[in-house]
Design a protein around this motif. Sequence first.
Motif, PDB file in Angstrom:
ATOM      1  N   ALA A  49      42.977  38.713  45.698  1.00 42.56           N
ATOM      2  CA  ALA A  49      42.055  38.306  44.566  1.00 42.56           C
ATOM      3  C   ALA A  49      40.635  38.507  45.013  1.00 42.56           C
ATOM      4  N   GLU A  50      39.931  38.705  43.831  1.00 38.62           N
ATOM      5  CA  GLU A  50      38.547  39.211  44.060  1.00 38.62           C
ATOM      6  C   GLU A  50      37.844  37.488  44.353  1.00 38.62           C
ATOM      7  N   ASP A  51      38.359  36.651  43.495  1.00 40.75           N
ATOM      8  CA  ASP A  51      37.722  35.179  43.800  1.00 40.75           C
ATOM      9  C   ASP A  51      38.727  34.140  43.320  1.00 40.75           C
ATOM     10  N   ASP A  52      38.366  33.113  43.277  1.00 45.21           N
ATOM     11  CA  ASP A  52      39.020  31.855  42.924  1.00 45.21           C
ATOM     12  C   ASP A  52      39.578  31.964  41.280  1.00 45.21           C
ATOM     13  N   SER A  53      38.995  32.697  40.596  1.00 40.47           N
ATOM     14  CA  SER A  53      39.108  32.476  39.138  1.00 40.47           C
ATOM     15  C   SER A  53      40.151  33.479  38.870  1.00 40.47           C
ATOM     16  N   VAL A  54      41.009  34.080  39.811  1.00 38.60           N
ATOM     17  CA  VAL A  54      42.301  34.861  39.574  1.00 38.60           C
ATOM     18  C   VAL A  54      43.268  33.949  39.726  1.00 38.60           C
ATOM     19  N   VAL A  55      44.381  33.808  38.704  1.00 36.55           N
ATOM     20  CA  VAL A  55      45.487  33.056  38.588  1.00 36.55           C
ATOM     21  C   VAL A  55      46.954  34.015  38.938  1.00 36.55           C
ATOM     22  N   ILE A  56      47.544  33.594  39.875  1.00 34.91           N
ATOM     23  CA  ILE A  56      48.720  34.128  40.146  1.00 34.91           C
ATOM     24  C   ILE A  56      49.825  33.182  40.100  1.00 34.91           C
ATOM     25  N   GLU A  57      50.785  33.318  39.163  1.00 36.55           N
ATOM     26  CA  GLU A  57      51.792  32.436  38.551  1.00 36.55           C
ATOM     27  C   GLU A  57      52.765  32.458  39.816  1.00 36.55           C
ATOM     28  N   PRO A  58      54.088  31.528  39.719  1.00 37.90           N
ATOM     29  CA  PRO A  58      54.973  31.489  40.601  1.00 37.90           C
ATOM     30  C   PRO A  58      55.745  32.884  40.596  1.00 37.90           C
ATOM     31  N   GLY A  59      56.534  33.281  41.611  1.00 33.63           N
ATOM     32  CA  GLY A  59      57.297  34.347  41.745  1.00 33.63           C
ATOM     33  C   GLY A  59      56.598  35.662  41.749  1.00 33.63           C
ATOM     34  N   VAL A  60      55.252  35.728  41.804  1.00 41.36           N
ATOM     35  CA  VAL A  60      54.695  37.033  41.930  1.00 41.36           C
ATOM     36  C   VAL A  60      54.673  37.781  43.339  1.00 41.36           C
ATOM     37  N   VAL A  61      55.045  39.148  43.301  1.00 40.85           N
ATOM     38  CA  VAL A  61      55.192  39.771  44.452  1.00 40.85           C
ATOM     39  C   VAL A  61      53.843  40.778  44.737  1.00 40.85           C
ATOM     40  N   ARG A 103      44.445  44.958  44.941  1.00 38.92           N
ATOM     41  CA  ARG A 103      43.263  44.318  44.656  1.00 38.92           C
ATOM     42  C   ARG A 103      43.074  43.725  43.156  1.00 38.92           C
ATOM     43  N   ILE A 104      42.855  42.659  42.697  1.00 43.46           N
ATOM     44  CA  ILE A 104      42.959  42.066  41.610  1.00 43.46           C
ATOM     45  C   ILE A 104      41.426  41.517  41.163  1.00 43.46           C
ATOM     46  N   GLY A 105      40.633  41.964  40.005  1.00 44.25           N
ATOM     47  CA  GLY A 105      39.398  41.540  39.617  1.00 44.25           C
ATOM     48  C   GLY A 105      39.331  40.184  39.308  1.00 44.25           C
ATOM     49  N   ARG A 106      38.101  39.556  39.179  1.00 42.35           N
ATOM     50  CA  ARG A 106      38.223  38.395  38.813  1.00 42.35           C
ATOM     51  C   ARG A 106      38.448  37.910  37.225  1.00 42.35           C
ATOM     52  N   GLY A 107      39.012  36.779  37.109  1.00 38.80           N
ATOM     53  CA  GLY A 107      39.336  36.251  35.858  1.00 38.80           C
ATOM     54  C   GLY A 107      40.509  36.790  35.340  1.00 38.80           C
ATOM     55  N   SER A 108      41.364  37.601  36.113  1.00 36.60           N
ATOM     56  CA  SER A 108      42.697  38.065  35.718  1.00 36.60           C
ATOM     57  C   SER A 108      43.948  37.169  36.005  1.00 36.60           C
ATOM     58  N   ARG A 109      44.794  37.331  35.358  1.00 40.58           N
ATOM     59  CA  ARG A 109      46.139  36.439  35.370  1.00 40.58           C
ATOM     60  C   ARG A 109      47.068  37.490  35.496  1.00 40.58           C
ATOM     61  N   ILE A 110      48.076  37.098  36.618  1.00 44.18           N
ATOM     62  CA  ILE A 110      49.200  37.630  36.826  1.00 44.18           C
ATOM     63  C   ILE A 110      50.439  36.755  36.587  1.00 44.18           C
ATOM     64  N   CYS A 111      51.232  36.980  35.581  1.00 46.71           N
ATOM     65  CA  CYS A 111      52.144  36.129  35.122  1.00 46.71           C
ATOM     66  C   CYS A 111      53.710  35.989  35.978  1.00 46.71           C
ATOM     67  N   ALA A 112      54.397  35.129  35.749  1.00 45.69           N
ATOM     68  CA  ALA A 112      55.581  34.874  36.782  1.00 45.69           C
ATOM     69  C   ALA A 112      56.501  36.058  36.911  1.00 45.69           C
ATOM     70  N   ASN A 113      56.792  36.282  38.254  1.00 43.85           N
ATOM     71  CA  ASN A 113      57.816  36.947  38.590  1.00 43.85           C
ATOM     72  C   ASN A 113      57.552  38.744  38.352  1.00 43.85           C
ATOM     73  N   THR A 114      56.324  38.779  38.373  1.00 43.62           N
ATOM     74  CA  THR A 114      55.665  40.189  38.366  1.00 43.62           C
ATOM     75  C   THR A 114      55.537  40.455  39.469  1.00 43.62           C
ATOM     76  N   VAL A 115      55.938  42.067  39.707  1.00 41.42           N
ATOM     77  CA  VAL A 115      56.019  42.860  40.944  1.00 41.42           C
ATOM     78  C   VAL A 115      54.747  43.887  40.723  1.00 41.42           C
ATOM     79  N   ILE A 116      53.667  43.837  41.493  1.00 44.16           N
ATOM     80  CA  ILE A 116      52.600  44.587  41.797  1.00 44.16           C
ATOM     81  C   ILE A 116      52.673  45.392  43.111  1.00 44.16           C
ATOM     82  N   GLY A 117      52.814  46.664  42.861  1.00 39.86           N
ATOM     83  CA  GLY A 117      53.242  47.532  43.995  1.00 39.86           C
ATOM     84  C   GLY A 117      52.119  47.790  45.066  1.00 39.86           C
ATOM     85  N   PRO A 118      52.487  48.187  46.247  1.00 39.41           N
ATOM     86  CA  PRO A 118      51.223  48.595  46.997  1.00 39.41           C
ATOM     87  C   PRO A 118      50.243  49.425  46.703  1.00 39.41           C
ATOM     88  N   GLY A 119      48.868  49.277  46.920  1.00 43.83           N
ATOM     89  CA  GLY A 119      47.758  50.028  46.544  1.00 43.83           C
ATOM     90  C   GLY A 119      47.331  49.778  45.089  1.00 43.83           C
TER      91      GLY A 119
END
Length: 337
Positions: free
Chosen positions: A117-129, A135-151
């Motif tokens: 995460a870029e800062d504390d405004s990023v929300v990562i919900e349970p189950g995310v890999v 890298r995730i920019g500020r203000g973004s939300r990644i919802c439950a059980n999502t998979v974000i691959g390398p790079g």
Amino acid sequence: MPDTRFFQTLPSLTVAELAAQIGGAVERGGDRSIASVAPLSSADRGAIAFLGDRKFANALAQTQAGCVIVPPEAVEAAPAEASVIVSRTPQASWAKASLLLHRAITLDTAITPQDAAEDDSVVIEPGVVLGTGVRIGRGSRICANTVIGPGVQIGRDCVIGSNVTVSFALIGDRVKLYAGARIGEAGFGATGTAAGVMDIPQLGRVILQDGVTVGANSCIDRGAYDDTVIGENTKIDNLVMVGHNCVIGRNCLLVANTGISGSVTVGDNVIFGGKAGIGDHITIGEGARVAAGAGVLADIPAGETWSGYPARPIRQFLRETVWLAKQASAKKAPKES
């Protein structure tokens, strides 16, 4: 060279070593060292390319590739400065070379949300890999059980829905991916070999520019070598398929069940009605419209509206439809006694 955030480059091989492993014969230049694969148009002296169709003969003549794989009848057309491998199945041999020189980086290890995460405004919900290098920019939300691959790089103020997978992708700001979307899977590429059909490694990326929306359970394949690109503010409905190497312009609308084959180029402000189908290597001009259920098998000029199967200009389609209806009615009319 494939993006090193997503693909590992393996040790170089000589032309002779490659030929021995990909089922080809060295015609000349077996000592040259090869570090990567590339298309004819973008290859450099450290890369190997191939000629799969005679329509690319000009690209072969102009290529800067260090080595080319060609069928026996095209040996004389190869540039004099290039090493040459002869193969009766050049594309399959090139695909095998891809596997020897490049390897996709896999999700062997995950990182913590704090690392991504870029800062504390990023929300990562349970189950995310999250894969290494995400890298995730500020203000973004990644919802439950999502998979974000390398790079993968995700911009600011994005919403990535539940059960989404994102790989081999660069994502801009204010992008929305709804539940179940699949971004960056391998495109549908296959070629024949003596042993049967083999998959062609897909070494490109997906680029989603700012403001793109991708509906639930839609798929956008990564490029075979070049990128699949979705332009700014384009909106994609649920259950849409975009094939590898497509370049979609800005402010386009793709309605549900639209299917776009590989290597299609679409201008800005184009609209696709539901269940529209687009053949491969087609160009659709700026501001064009494709009616629901149309099957496009030819280029569409800018500003035109096409309908039907095979699709043609809508006025022509309507005239033909009216004529057919009149003919059908005439045949059903009762005969005079």
